[in-house]
Write a protein that holds these residues in place. Structure first.
Motif, PDB file in Angstrom:
ATOM      1  N   ASN A 285       0.785  -1.225   0.000  1.00 52.36           N
ATOM      2  CA  ASN A 285       0.000   0.000   0.000  1.00 52.36           C
ATOM      3  C   ASN A 285       0.818   1.277   0.000  1.00 52.36           C
ATOM      4  O   ASN A 285       0.293   2.335  -0.287  1.00 52.36           O
ATOM      5  CB  ASN A 285      -0.945   0.007   1.212  1.00 52.36           C
ATOM      6  CG  ASN A 285      -1.928  -1.149   1.135  1.00 52.36           C
ATOM      7  OD1 ASN A 285      -2.376  -1.501   0.049  1.00 52.36           O
ATOM      8  ND2 ASN A 285      -2.244  -1.736   2.275  1.00 52.36           N
ATOM      9  N   SER A 286       2.088   1.183   0.340  1.00 55.42           N
ATOM     10  CA  SER A 286       2.866   2.413   0.409  1.00 55.42           C
ATOM     11  C   SER A 286       4.271   2.172  -0.138  1.00 55.42           C
ATOM     12  O   SER A 286       4.711   1.040  -0.312  1.00 55.42           O
ATOM     13  CB  SER A 286       2.963   2.892   1.865  1.00 55.42           C
ATOM     14  OG  SER A 286       3.794   2.016   2.608  1.00 55.42           O
ATOM     15  N   GLU A 287       4.957   3.264  -0.373  1.00 60.18           N
ATOM     16  CA  GLU A 287       6.349   3.191  -0.839  1.00 60.18           C
ATOM     17  C   GLU A 287       7.229   2.534   0.220  1.00 60.18           C
ATOM     18  O   GLU A 287       8.141   1.770  -0.111  1.00 60.18           O
ATOM     19  CB  GLU A 287       6.860   4.616  -1.160  1.00 60.18           C
ATOM     20  CG  GLU A 287       8.185   4.649  -1.883  1.00 60.18           C
ATOM     21  CD  GLU A 287       8.096   4.106  -3.306  1.00 60.18           C
ATOM     22  OE1 GLU A 287       9.105   3.523  -3.757  1.00 60.18           O
ATOM     23  OE2 GLU A 287       7.060   4.234  -3.962  1.00 60.18           O
TER      24      GLU A 287
END
Length: 180
Positions: A4-6
């Protein structure tokens, strides 16, 4: 569960590389990018195989002639004040063995002789320098052992063929000697 995120992506990447992956793909992936990664991995594998074939003889597992001479020369440069010997071994009449018993039998004999060279502690490097000839760089202190084992026909290796004859040559290498 997706990434979901970097930060999640970086964590997955770091974990994959720590576990030994050379590359990986994270969903969602880009088809063009995936195709290029696969091509790169294939090229890398092919290059690795080419380099391995230049270094090691595929039949015996010993160094190839050129690579053997290279590593021996480098080794001698690093140890210029020490004395070594080059032990050359050949199988007399291998062509006849191949003709009478088949190439498979001849190859088995080559592999047995090569395996013998790997098992001895005094060997530094060993290579297949011609079809039926091998060379090994040995410590000078290993020479008495060579004389002892060469007294026994075929170095005590049972080739199961009476026609196999192993011959030897021993060349002392003094500081600043040339191999070629």
């Amino acid at each position: 569960a997706g990434i979901n995120s970097e930060a999640d992506r970086d964590s997955v990447e770091a974990t994959c590389l720590e576990l030994g992956a050379s590359d990986f793909v994270v969903k969602p992936y880009n088809a063009r990018s995936l195709k290029n990664r696969i091509k790169s991995l294939i090229r890398l594998r092919e290059s690795t195989n080419i380099l391995a074939s230049l270094e090691k003889d595929s039949l015996t597992g010993l160094y190839t002639k050129d690579f053997f001479y290279h590593v021996v020369e480098e080794f001698l440069k690093m140890h210029p004040d020490e004395n070594y010997a080059m032990w050359v071994t050949g199988i007399d009449g291998l062509k006849v063995i191949n003709e009478e018993y088949g190439i498979v039998q001849g190859d088995d004999i080559l592999r047995m002789l090569a395996a013998f060279r790997f098992e001895q502690e005094g060997f530094i490097y060993a290579g297949r320098i011609e079809g039926d000839k091998f060379a090994a760089l040995v410590k000078e202190s290993f020479i008495p052992f060579i004389f002892e084992i060469t007294k026994t026909p075929n170095m005590g290796i049972d080739f199961s063929l009476a026609s196999v004859v192993v011959k030897h040559g021993l060349y002392r290498i003094r500081p600043n000697s040339s191999l070629r």
